[in-house]
Design a protein around this motif. Structure first.
Motif, PDB file in Angstrom:
ATOM      1  N   THR A 485       0.846  -1.199   0.000  1.00  0.00           N
ATOM      2  CA  THR A 485       0.000   0.000   0.000  1.00  0.00           C
ATOM      3  C   THR A 485       0.879   1.245   0.000  1.00  0.00           C
ATOM      4  N   GLY A 486       0.245   2.399   0.138  1.00  0.00           N
ATOM      5  CA  GLY A 486       0.972   3.667   0.056  1.00  0.00           C
ATOM      6  C   GLY A 486       0.954   4.201  -1.362  1.00  0.00           C
ATOM      7  N   SER A 487       2.139   4.498  -1.891  1.00  0.00           N
ATOM      8  CA  SER A 487       2.288   5.089  -3.233  1.00  0.00           C
ATOM      9  C   SER A 487       1.437   6.351  -3.357  1.00  0.00           C
ATOM     10  N   ILE A 488       1.512   7.172  -2.333  1.00  0.00           N
ATOM     11  CA  ILE A 488       0.732   8.411  -2.301  1.00  0.00           C
ATOM     12  C   ILE A 488       1.480   9.466  -3.110  1.00  0.00           C
ATOM     13  N   GLY A 489       1.107   9.586  -4.358  1.00  0.00           N
ATOM     14  CA  GLY A 489       1.716  10.524  -5.280  1.00  0.00           C
ATOM     15  C   GLY A 489       0.865  10.604  -6.532  1.00  0.00           C
ATOM     16  N   VAL A 490       1.149  11.589  -7.372  1.00  0.00           N
ATOM     17  CA  VAL A 490       0.360  11.803  -8.589  1.00  0.00           C
ATOM     18  C   VAL A 490       1.317  12.093  -9.737  1.00  0.00           C
ATOM     19  N   PHE A 491       0.993  11.575 -10.917  1.00  0.00           N
ATOM     20  CA  PHE A 491       1.828  11.866 -12.075  1.00  0.00           C
ATOM     21  C   PHE A 491       0.992  11.890 -13.346  1.00  0.00           C
ATOM     22  N   ALA A 492       1.569  12.476 -14.381  1.00  0.00           N
ATOM     23  CA  ALA A 492       0.973  12.449 -15.718  1.00  0.00           C
ATOM     24  C   ALA A 492       2.095  12.214 -16.720  1.00  0.00           C
ATOM     25  N   VAL A 493       1.831  11.386 -17.721  1.00  0.00           N
ATOM     26  CA  VAL A 493       2.792  11.123 -18.783  1.00  0.00           C
ATOM     27  C   VAL A 493       2.177  11.575 -20.106  1.00  0.00           C
ATOM     28  N   ILE A 494       2.827  12.540 -20.750  1.00  0.00           N
ATOM     29  CA  ILE A 494       2.339  13.059 -22.027  1.00  0.00           C
ATOM     30  C   ILE A 494       3.380  12.723 -23.091  1.00  0.00           C
ATOM     31  N   SER A 551      -8.021  11.625   7.193  1.00  0.00           N
ATOM     32  CA  SER A 551      -8.508  10.269   7.422  1.00  0.00           C
ATOM     33  C   SER A 551      -7.772   9.580   8.561  1.00  0.00           C
ATOM     34  N   LYS A 552      -6.472   9.826   8.687  1.00  0.00           N
ATOM     35  CA  LYS A 552      -5.664   9.148   9.690  1.00  0.00           C
ATOM     36  C   LYS A 552      -5.020  10.168  10.638  1.00  0.00           C
ATOM     37  N   TYR A 553      -5.525  10.154  11.849  1.00  0.00           N
ATOM     38  CA  TYR A 553      -5.104  11.149  12.844  1.00  0.00           C
ATOM     39  C   TYR A 553      -3.605  11.074  13.115  1.00  0.00           C
ATOM     40  N   LYS A 554      -3.029   9.857  13.131  1.00  0.00           N
ATOM     41  CA  LYS A 554      -1.615   9.680  13.450  1.00  0.00           C
ATOM     42  C   LYS A 554      -0.697  10.360  12.442  1.00  0.00           C
ATOM     43  N   LEU A 555      -1.211  10.650  11.246  1.00  0.00           N
ATOM     44  CA  LEU A 555      -0.377  11.211  10.187  1.00  0.00           C
ATOM     45  C   LEU A 555      -0.419  12.733  10.127  1.00  0.00           C
ATOM     46  N   ARG A 556      -1.293  13.337  10.906  1.00  0.00           N
ATOM     47  CA  ARG A 556      -1.501  14.779  10.774  1.00  0.00           C
ATOM     48  C   ARG A 556      -0.265  15.590  11.108  1.00  0.00           C
ATOM     49  N   LEU A 557       0.534  15.119  12.033  1.00  0.00           N
ATOM     50  CA  LEU A 557       1.719  15.869  12.446  1.00  0.00           C
ATOM     51  C   LEU A 557       3.012  15.320  11.828  1.00  0.00           C
ATOM     52  N   LYS A 558       2.881  14.301  10.988  1.00  0.00           N
ATOM     53  CA  LYS A 558       4.075  13.697  10.399  1.00  0.00           C
ATOM     54  C   LYS A 558       4.467  14.394   9.102  1.00  0.00           C
ATOM     55  N   ASP A 559       5.750  14.338   8.819  1.00  0.00           N
ATOM     56  CA  ASP A 559       6.271  14.870   7.555  1.00  0.00           C
ATOM     57  C   ASP A 559       5.833  13.953   6.412  1.00  0.00           C
ATOM     58  N   PRO A 560       5.249  14.518   5.345  1.00  0.00           N
ATOM     59  CA  PRO A 560       4.823  13.680   4.205  1.00  0.00           C
ATOM     60  C   PRO A 560       5.930  12.796   3.645  1.00  0.00           C
ATOM     61  N   LYS A 561       7.185  13.194   3.821  1.00  0.00           N
ATOM     62  CA  LYS A 561       8.287  12.373   3.332  1.00  0.00           C
ATOM     63  C   LYS A 561       8.308  10.997   3.999  1.00  0.00           C
ATOM     64  N   ASP A 562       7.716  10.904   5.203  1.00  0.00           N
ATOM     65  CA  ASP A 562       7.709   9.641   5.936  1.00  0.00           C
ATOM     66  C   ASP A 562       6.682   8.650   5.396  1.00  0.00           C
ATOM     67  N   PHE A 563       5.560   9.147   4.852  1.00  0.00           N
ATOM     68  CA  PHE A 563       4.482   8.236   4.447  1.00  0.00           C
ATOM     69  C   PHE A 563       3.987   8.477   3.018  1.00  0.00           C
ATOM     70  N   GLY A 578       0.752   4.292  10.445  1.00  0.00           N
ATOM     71  CA  GLY A 578      -0.596   4.806  10.638  1.00  0.00           C
ATOM     72  C   GLY A 578      -1.426   4.840   9.373  1.00  0.00           C
ATOM     73  N   LEU A 579      -0.877   4.335   8.264  1.00  0.00           N
ATOM     74  CA  LEU A 579      -1.645   4.273   7.020  1.00  0.00           C
ATOM     75  C   LEU A 579      -2.729   3.199   7.083  1.00  0.00           C
ATOM     76  N   VAL A 580      -2.469   2.154   7.871  1.00  0.00           N
ATOM     77  CA  VAL A 580      -3.392   1.029   8.038  1.00  0.00           C
ATOM     78  C   VAL A 580      -3.706   0.874   9.518  1.00  0.00           C
ATOM     79  N   ASP A 581      -4.962   0.529   9.818  1.00  0.00           N
ATOM     80  CA  ASP A 581      -5.374   0.415  11.223  1.00  0.00           C
ATOM     81  C   ASP A 581      -5.133  -0.969  11.803  1.00  0.00           C
ATOM     82  N   ASN A 582      -5.458  -2.026  11.034  1.00  0.00           N
ATOM     83  CA  ASN A 582      -5.342  -3.391  11.539  1.00  0.00           C
ATOM     84  C   ASN A 582      -4.890  -4.332  10.435  1.00  0.00           C
ATOM     85  N   ILE A 583      -4.379  -5.505  10.844  1.00  0.00           N
ATOM     86  CA  ILE A 583      -3.981  -6.549   9.914  1.00  0.00           C
ATOM     87  C   ILE A 583      -5.020  -7.672   9.985  1.00  0.00           C
TER      88      ILE A 583
END
Length: 669
Positions: A485-494, A551-563, A578-583
């Motif tokens: 999971t993750g891959s939180i990013g956006v791109f476009a290929v032209i 959506s995820k409270y634990k991430l609000r104060l974290k640097d985006p570079k971490d997640f 903190g991206l996932v709550d349970n396994i």
């Protein structure tokens, strides 16, 4: 599509009536003209005209009446189609009943594809599946059906043994293979004396997970394990594209968005190698830990950890991998399927001239028990499961595709459930279109607040980028151990193909009121457009980050570079961040939800799996074809007819420029 109901009988009558009136008028005019002509000494010519007019009238009425009869026949066939489906179902039940009484071995032929989502059950889909099986020698089933069949067998004493053929299992996810293995294990707990045997010509990763839960693992004498570990790799196209004069213009937000690297490089960068190494090692560890038999884990780990050692061992057996695996006790027996069938027939005193009668086939067994089973308990709460599988796209003619329209259809079905308490969104997707992802997220969010239900996302195998975008609408996110999971990013290929086009004599020129409009594939993109697209990508990325943090409270104060920044994570690492709550997998989620609802005075909880439904368009034609036509039309022609119907209603697949998609796709086959 126009959905107004048309009464073809009245329409046809009206057309015929108008035609008759016109014909009568024409006849009267012709008669008057004939009388006049007789007086004017032209009677012969007028009689000829009258004859021609009568002939035209006859032909016109014949065509219209024929059309009316055809419409009437279609209506009659449509009505009888329903009766045919009922009769077909009754016949299937009879066949299954006979098989059940006479066969002690349940034969699970898990060939083709095992899908995560329930397969469509409408007549057209069943016909298409049967045609695919007969014409292309491919088949499919879904993991829910396999689990259900094994559950029936755990309570059916007439089933003495189970034989699982995995030879032609081409596609199964890690999650689904693990669930089938878990179902076999649960069956063994209930009926420890029942023997379960697996067989394959060559075991894939997914097939071996299932086999490892069985009592006996049988391999064909010429077989092997077609895996020796885990890998992640890409094909790199930079030089090839340049040779054709094509240069991909990549605009991205997130330094780790490695999905575009194969277009801009000839090899994997050190940063991506480091990231992928962690993922692939983690997946291999998860794979080994998923094998129920601890001895098998140690054997495989020891066997494939040193390549030279394995080759030396293989040399001792003259390159015969099947003998090596048998000697190392990775597999229990080396036999072919015919030998196994004859052994079953001898054991259960079945006539050796027809040894296959020892088997009750999986499809027949499932149909029989499905027809007999019913939820007799009164329920006061329902948990509904909807499915999003594959790449997220804005439009698709495939009713099982991960599109806003198909998810909307599933939500409509869920909305009709009066006692709905929880909605589980089962996701197995690497992401896709940003606009489609946002549309689906908004629908889930709207459904949650209007229906006042809990929403849980169940991540399976992969749920990254656009799939995570959608997941931000959930109250709780679960992931299986193997989930990426993750891959939180956006791109476009032209694709910049103006050099290629110019070299071949294609140019573009014109005038415009703005440089933003002065762009064509046959000329270099203006710098203003590049900057504009970069701003749009960055804006979308910031919206993505906002959704994740809200959506995820634990991430609000974290640097985006971490997640974020396009990085990918295995489930356990994602949970720590903190991206996932349970396994847990879907079955574990359902157990927890049932217990939770039981505490809230809902002891009997109904679970509804909502799969893809029948297409709205052309359903009458499909029903007629699926219930009647195949009885007298050759398969090849019927398949061609179905393809024509499908292509006639195809819509253009409009792909939006911005993508939120994971760079990896793990093959367990």
């Amino acid at each position: 599509m126009n959905k107004e109901t048309v009464d073809y009988t009245k329409l046809s009558d009206s057309i015929i009536s108008q035609s008759n009136q016109q014909n009568n008028t024409s006849f009267e005019k012709n008669a008057t003209q004939a009388n006049t002509s007789n007086n004017g000494h032209h009677s012969g010519f007028c009689k000829a005209l009258l004859a021609v007019g009568s002939a035209i009238t006859f032909i016109r009425n014949l065509v219209l009446n024929t059309l009316f009869i055809i419409i009437l026949l279609l209506a009659i066939i449509g009505i009888k189609a329903c009766d045919s489906l009922v009769e077909e179902n009754a016949d299937l039940q009879k066949v299954a009943t006979v098989s059940k009484k006479s066969a002690p071995v349940l034969f699970l032929n898990l060939s083709g594809t095992i899908s995560d989502a329930p397969e469509p059950s409408d007549g057209y889909s069943r016909l298409a599946k049967e045609l695919e099986k007969n014409l292309n020698n491919t088949s499919s089933t879904d993991v829910l059906s396999v689990e259900r069949a094994l559950k029936y067998a755990s309570k059916d004493n007439s089933v003495r043994e189970i034989f699982i053929d995995l030879s032609n299992l081409y596609s199964v996810t890690f999650s689904s293979a693990s669930r089938i293995a878990e179902a076999v294990t649960n069956l063994k707990k209930i009926r420890p004396s029942l023997t379960v045997t697996s067989y394959s010509n060559s075991y894939t990763k997914g097939a071996f997970i299932i086999a490892n839960a069985c009592d006996k693992i049988v391999l064909h004498p010429l077989g092997n394990l077609n895996f020796k570990g885990m890998s992640l790799s890409n094909i790199y196209l930079k030089d090839a594209l340049e040779n054709f004069g094509i240069k991909p213009l990549v605009i991205k937000a997130g330094s780790y968005k490695s999905a575009v690297e194969p277009l801009t490089s000839n090899s994997m960068s050190d940063e991506v190698k480091e990231e992928y190494t962690g993922i692939v090692n983690g997946l291999w560890e998860e794979y080994l830990s998923e094998l129920p038999n601890k001895n098998e884990r140690n054997k495989l780990s020891a066997l494939f950890s040193n390549e030279q050692k394995y080759l030396d061992l293989l040399a001792k057996f003259d390159g015969d991998e099947a003998k090596l695996l048998n000697e190392c006790q990775v597999v229990d027996y080396l036999k072919d399927k015919i030998t196994i069938t004859h052994e079953y027939a001898k054991k259960y005193a079945v006539n050796k001239t027809n040894p296959s009668k020892v088997y009750v086939m999986y499809d027949d067994y499932l149909k029989y028990h499905d027809s007999k089973s019913s939820n007799k308990k009164k329920t006061t709460a329902t948990v509904a499961v909807i499915y999003g599988i594959g790449t997220i796209t804005d439009h698709s003619d495939n009713k099982e595709a991960f599109t806003p329209a198909n998810i909307k259809d599933q939500l409509k079905k869920a909305e009709k459930i009066k006692d709905l308490k929880t909605l589980i969104f089962y996701i197995n997707s690497g992401g896709g279109s940003v606009t489609a992802s946002e549309s689906i997220r908004a629908m889930i969010n709207d459904f949650k607040y209007r229906k006042n239900v809990k929403v849980i996302v169940s991540m399976n195998s992969i749920a990254a980028s656009g799939a995570y975008w959608i997941s931000t609408a959930a109250d709780t996110i679960y992931a299986t151990h193997d989930t990426i999971t993750g891959s939180i990013g956006v791109f476009a290929v032209i694709p910049d193909v103006h050099v290629f086009l110019n070299d071949h004599g294609v140019y573009h020129d014109g005038v415009s009121t703005s440089e933003f409009e002065n762009y064509s594939i046959a000329k270099k993109m203006p710098e203003e457009n590049r900057v504009l697209y970069a701003y749009q990508i960055m804006s979308t990325y910031k919206k993505f980050l906002t959704l994740v943090k809200h959506s995820k409270y634990k991430l609000r104060l974290k640097d985006p570079k971490d997640f974020a920044e396009g990085r990918i994570f295995l489930a356990n690492d994602a949970r720590k961040l903190g991206l996932v709550d349970n396994i847990g997998n879907i079955n574990q989620i359902l157990v927890k939800e049932k217990k939770l609802l039981a505490r809230r005075k809902h002891p009997n909880v109904n679970v509804v799996h909502i799969g893809a439904g029948d297409d709205n368009g052309m359903s009458l034609i499909k029903t007629i074809l699926s219930s009647k036509a195949y009885t007298f039309i050759p398969n090849e022609y019927l398949k061609l007819t179905l393809d024509v119907i499908k292509s006639a209603k195809d819509k253009p697949n409009i792909q939006k420029g911005m993508m939120a998609i994971s760079p990896v796709s793990v093959d367990f086959n």
